[in-house]
Write a protein that holds these residues in place. Structure first.
Motif, PDB file in Angstrom:
ATOM      1  N   ALA A  95       1.653 -28.213 -20.699  1.00 26.09           N
ATOM      2  CA  ALA A  95       2.646 -27.706 -19.751  1.00 26.09           C
ATOM      3  C   ALA A  95       2.418 -28.300 -18.364  1.00 26.09           C
ATOM      4  O   ALA A  95       3.375 -28.691 -17.683  1.00 26.09           O
ATOM      5  CB  ALA A  95       2.599 -26.185 -19.693  1.00 26.09           C
ATOM      6  N   SER A  96       1.176 -28.394 -17.944  1.00 23.82           N
ATOM      7  CA  SER A  96       0.862 -28.988 -16.632  1.00 23.82           C
ATOM      8  C   SER A  96       1.337 -30.434 -16.573  1.00 23.82           C
ATOM      9  O   SER A  96       1.904 -30.874 -15.572  1.00 23.82           O
ATOM     10  CB  SER A  96      -0.642 -28.923 -16.366  1.00 23.82           C
ATOM     11  OG  SER A  96      -1.081 -27.596 -16.333  1.00 23.82           O
ATOM     12  N   TYR A  97       1.099 -31.165 -17.656  1.00 21.89           N
ATOM     13  CA  TYR A  97       1.546 -32.553 -17.725  1.00 21.89           C
ATOM     14  C   TYR A  97       3.070 -32.636 -17.597  1.00 21.89           C
ATOM     15  O   TYR A  97       3.599 -33.447 -16.828  1.00 21.89           O
ATOM     16  CB  TYR A  97       1.084 -33.197 -19.040  1.00 21.89           C
ATOM     17  CG  TYR A  97       1.646 -34.579 -19.230  1.00 21.89           C
ATOM     18  CD1 TYR A  97       1.028 -35.684 -18.647  1.00 21.89           C
ATOM     19  CD2 TYR A  97       2.815 -34.791 -19.966  1.00 21.89           C
ATOM     20  CE1 TYR A  97       1.560 -36.956 -18.795  1.00 21.89           C
ATOM     21  CE2 TYR A  97       3.348 -36.055 -20.116  1.00 21.89           C
ATOM     22  CZ  TYR A  97       2.714 -37.131 -19.534  1.00 21.89           C
ATOM     23  OH  TYR A  97       3.250 -38.393 -19.670  1.00 21.89           O
ATOM     24  N   MET A  98       3.776 -31.788 -18.343  1.00 15.99           N
ATOM     25  CA  MET A  98       5.241 -31.818 -18.310  1.00 15.99           C
ATOM     26  C   MET A  98       5.781 -31.442 -16.936  1.00 15.99           C
ATOM     27  O   MET A  98       6.756 -32.039 -16.459  1.00 15.99           O
ATOM     28  CB  MET A  98       5.817 -30.916 -19.394  1.00 15.99           C
ATOM     29  CG  MET A  98       5.594 -31.473 -20.792  1.00 15.99           C
ATOM     30  SD  MET A  98       6.383 -30.501 -22.092  1.00 15.99           S
ATOM     31  CE  MET A  98       5.150 -29.243 -22.352  1.00 15.99           C
ATOM     32  N   VAL A  99       5.161 -30.469 -16.281  1.00 13.09           N
ATOM     33  CA  VAL A  99       5.598 -30.073 -14.941  1.00 13.09           C
ATOM     34  C   VAL A  99       5.386 -31.237 -13.969  1.00 13.09           C
ATOM     35  O   VAL A  99       6.275 -31.573 -13.183  1.00 13.09           O
ATOM     36  CB  VAL A  99       4.871 -28.803 -14.447  1.00 13.09           C
ATOM     37  CG1 VAL A  99       5.150 -28.552 -12.973  1.00 13.09           C
ATOM     38  CG2 VAL A  99       5.289 -27.598 -15.274  1.00 13.09           C
ATOM     39  N   MET A 100       4.224 -31.861 -14.028  1.00 16.03           N
ATOM     40  CA  MET A 100       3.954 -32.987 -13.116  1.00 16.03           C
ATOM     41  C   MET A 100       4.897 -34.152 -13.379  1.00 16.03           C
ATOM     42  O   MET A 100       5.464 -34.712 -12.443  1.00 16.03           O
ATOM     43  CB  MET A 100       2.501 -33.457 -13.259  1.00 16.03           C
ATOM     44  CG  MET A 100       1.524 -32.680 -12.438  1.00 16.03           C
ATOM     45  SD  MET A 100       1.795 -32.771 -10.641  1.00 16.03           S
ATOM     46  CE  MET A 100       1.290 -34.444 -10.300  1.00 16.03           C
ATOM     47  N   ALA A 101       5.067 -34.519 -14.638  1.00 13.19           N
ATOM     48  CA  ALA A 101       5.947 -35.644 -14.976  1.00 13.19           C
ATOM     49  C   ALA A 101       7.370 -35.379 -14.491  1.00 13.19           C
ATOM     50  O   ALA A 101       8.002 -36.255 -13.885  1.00 13.19           O
ATOM     51  CB  ALA A 101       5.927 -35.891 -16.483  1.00 13.19           C
ATOM     52  N   GLY A 102       7.874 -34.187 -14.736  1.00 16.06           N
ATOM     53  CA  GLY A 102       9.227 -33.851 -14.299  1.00 16.06           C
ATOM     54  C   GLY A 102       9.353 -33.746 -12.794  1.00 16.06           C
ATOM     55  O   GLY A 102      10.343 -34.192 -12.204  1.00 16.06           O
ATOM     56  N   SER A 103       8.336 -33.207 -12.153  1.00 17.21           N
ATOM     57  CA  SER A 103       8.358 -33.051 -10.701  1.00 17.21           C
ATOM     58  C   SER A 103       8.265 -34.390  -9.986  1.00 17.21           C
ATOM     59  O   SER A 103       8.807 -34.551  -8.896  1.00 17.21           O
ATOM     60  CB  SER A 103       7.220 -32.134 -10.249  1.00 17.21           C
ATOM     61  OG  SER A 103       7.389 -30.856 -10.813  1.00 17.21           O
ATOM     62  N   MET A 104       7.610 -35.349 -10.605  1.00 20.00           N
ATOM     63  CA  MET A 104       7.527 -36.691 -10.012  1.00 20.00           C
ATOM     64  C   MET A 104       8.928 -37.303  -9.921  1.00 20.00           C
ATOM     65  O   MET A 104       9.191 -38.109  -9.038  1.00 20.00           O
ATOM     66  CB  MET A 104       6.619 -37.594 -10.847  1.00 20.00           C
ATOM     67  CG  MET A 104       5.170 -37.174 -10.855  1.00 20.00           C
ATOM     68  SD  MET A 104       4.258 -37.694  -9.421  1.00 20.00           S
ATOM     69  CE  MET A 104       3.926 -39.377  -9.856  1.00 20.00           C
ATOM     70  N   LYS A 105       9.820 -36.881 -10.806  1.00 19.62           N
ATOM     71  CA  LYS A 105      11.201 -37.377 -10.795  1.00 19.62           C
ATOM     72  C   LYS A 105      12.113 -36.491  -9.961  1.00 19.62           C
ATOM     73  O   LYS A 105      12.982 -36.974  -9.254  1.00 19.62           O
ATOM     74  CB  LYS A 105      11.747 -37.465 -12.222  1.00 19.62           C
ATOM     75  CG  LYS A 105      11.038 -38.491 -13.070  1.00 19.62           C
ATOM     76  CD  LYS A 105      11.546 -38.476 -14.487  1.00 19.62           C
ATOM     77  CE  LYS A 105      10.738 -39.458 -15.327  1.00 19.62           C
ATOM     78  NZ  LYS A 105      11.045 -39.357 -16.730  1.00 19.62           N
ATOM     79  N   MET A 106      11.924 -35.164 -10.063  1.00 20.71           N
ATOM     80  CA  MET A 106      12.848 -34.222  -9.427  1.00 20.71           C
ATOM     81  C   MET A 106      12.529 -33.928  -7.963  1.00 20.71           C
ATOM     82  O   MET A 106      13.439 -33.728  -7.160  1.00 20.71           O
ATOM     83  CB  MET A 106      12.880 -32.903 -10.207  1.00 20.71           C
ATOM     84  CG  MET A 106      13.367 -33.051 -11.635  1.00 20.71           C
ATOM     85  SD  MET A 106      15.018 -33.759 -11.790  1.00 20.71           S
ATOM     86  CE  MET A 106      15.986 -32.502 -11.006  1.00 20.71           C
ATOM     87  N   CYS A 107      11.252 -33.858  -7.635  1.00 23.70           N
ATOM     88  CA  CYS A 107      10.880 -33.523  -6.251  1.00 23.70           C
ATOM     89  C   CYS A 107       9.587 -34.252  -5.849  1.00 23.70           C
ATOM     90  O   CYS A 107       8.599 -33.605  -5.496  1.00 23.70           O
ATOM     91  CB  CYS A 107      10.740 -32.009  -6.077  1.00 23.70           C
ATOM     92  SG  CYS A 107       9.513 -31.225  -7.163  1.00 23.70           S
ATOM     93  N   PRO A 108       9.591 -35.575  -5.911  1.00 27.75           N
ATOM     94  CA  PRO A 108       8.362 -36.338  -5.661  1.00 27.75           C
ATOM     95  C   PRO A 108       7.749 -36.102  -4.282  1.00 27.75           C
ATOM     96  O   PRO A 108       6.527 -36.179  -4.133  1.00 27.75           O
ATOM     97  CB  PRO A 108       8.793 -37.794  -5.837  1.00 27.75           C
ATOM     98  CG  PRO A 108      10.273 -37.786  -5.648  1.00 27.75           C
ATOM     99  CD  PRO A 108      10.736 -36.448  -6.132  1.00 27.75           C
ATOM    100  N   LYS A 109       8.567 -35.785  -3.306  1.00 24.79           N
ATOM    101  CA  LYS A 109       8.041 -35.557  -1.947  1.00 24.79           C
ATOM    102  C   LYS A 109       7.257 -34.256  -1.843  1.00 24.79           C
ATOM    103  O   LYS A 109       6.537 -34.033  -0.875  1.00 24.79           O
ATOM    104  CB  LYS A 109       9.182 -35.572  -0.932  1.00 24.79           C
ATOM    105  CG  LYS A 109       9.815 -36.939  -0.782  1.00 24.79           C
ATOM    106  CD  LYS A 109      10.933 -36.925   0.222  1.00 24.79           C
ATOM    107  CE  LYS A 109      11.543 -38.321   0.307  1.00 24.79           C
ATOM    108  NZ  LYS A 109      12.658 -38.367   1.243  1.00 24.79           N
ATOM    109  N   MET A 110       7.385 -33.415  -2.852  1.00 29.17           N
ATOM    110  CA  MET A 110       6.701 -32.118  -2.834  1.00 29.17           C
ATOM    111  C   MET A 110       5.294 -32.187  -3.441  1.00 29.17           C
ATOM    112  O   MET A 110       4.575 -31.199  -3.439  1.00 29.17           O
ATOM    113  CB  MET A 110       7.518 -31.076  -3.615  1.00 29.17           C
ATOM    114  CG  MET A 110       8.898 -30.845  -3.084  1.00 29.17           C
ATOM    115  SD  MET A 110       8.820 -30.110  -1.446  1.00 29.17           S
ATOM    116  CE  MET A 110      10.528 -29.919  -1.079  1.00 29.17           C
ATOM    117  N   ILE A 111       4.930 -33.358  -3.954  1.00 34.66           N
ATOM    118  CA  ILE A 111       3.628 -33.519  -4.590  1.00 34.66           C
ATOM    119  C   ILE A 111       2.699 -34.260  -3.630  1.00 34.66           C
ATOM    120  O   ILE A 111       3.016 -35.363  -3.191  1.00 34.66           O
ATOM    121  CB  ILE A 111       3.752 -34.297  -5.912  1.00 34.66           C
ATOM    122  CG1 ILE A 111       4.721 -33.565  -6.852  1.00 34.66           C
ATOM    123  CG2 ILE A 111       2.379 -34.459  -6.578  1.00 34.66           C
ATOM    124  CD1 ILE A 111       5.087 -34.345  -8.095  1.00 34.66           C
TER     125      ILE A 111
END
Length: 129
Positions: A95-111
């Motif tokens: 789940a952590s992997y999926m959240v990070m992978a998706g967030s890198m596309k959806m909200c990369p500035k938030m990481i």
């Protein structure tokens, strides 16, 4: 360890009433479509939490928990292709992997940059295997 404790505590408190309703029938594995929905909800949860200036780690914990609640309470930890429920540790990692992978596309500035680098390094290592 904190993720595990948070996940278990939340799962126990929320799943009891949910499981009381579904315990009368055999739980069915989540479909691919349901898993995708749960993943997208967790990515949106993460991005929103980060947008509200919530700490990265706390945002990730909440997002993973958001994905886990329905998987475990509605489907008993069963996902497509599984014959037995996922183990908590395995679920949290995936789940952590999926959240990070998706967030890198959806909200990369938030990481944070260090977390991006750490994730990209881990992905590169996985590709080598």
């Amino acid at each position: 360890m904190i993720a595990s404790a948070l996940f278990v505590a939340a799962h126990v408190s929320i799943s009891a009433p949910a499981n009381a309703q579904v315990s009368k029938t055999k739980q069915k594995p989540a479909s691919n479509e349901e898993v995708l929905t749960y993943v997208n909800i967790s990515i949106a949860t993460f991005c929103e939490a980060r947008g509200q200036n919530i700490d990265f780690q706390k945002s990730m914990l909440v997002a993973v928990a958001a994905q886990g609640y329905p998987v475990f309470s509605k489907h008993g930890g069963l996902v497509p292709g599984s014959t037995k429920p996922l183990e908590e540790k395995q679920f949290i990692g995936n789940a952590s992997y999926m959240v990070m992978a998706g967030s890198m596309k959806m909200c990369p500035k938030m990481i944070p940059a260090d977390q991006k680098a750490k994730f990209e390094k881990a992905v590169a290592e996985m590709k080598k295997k």
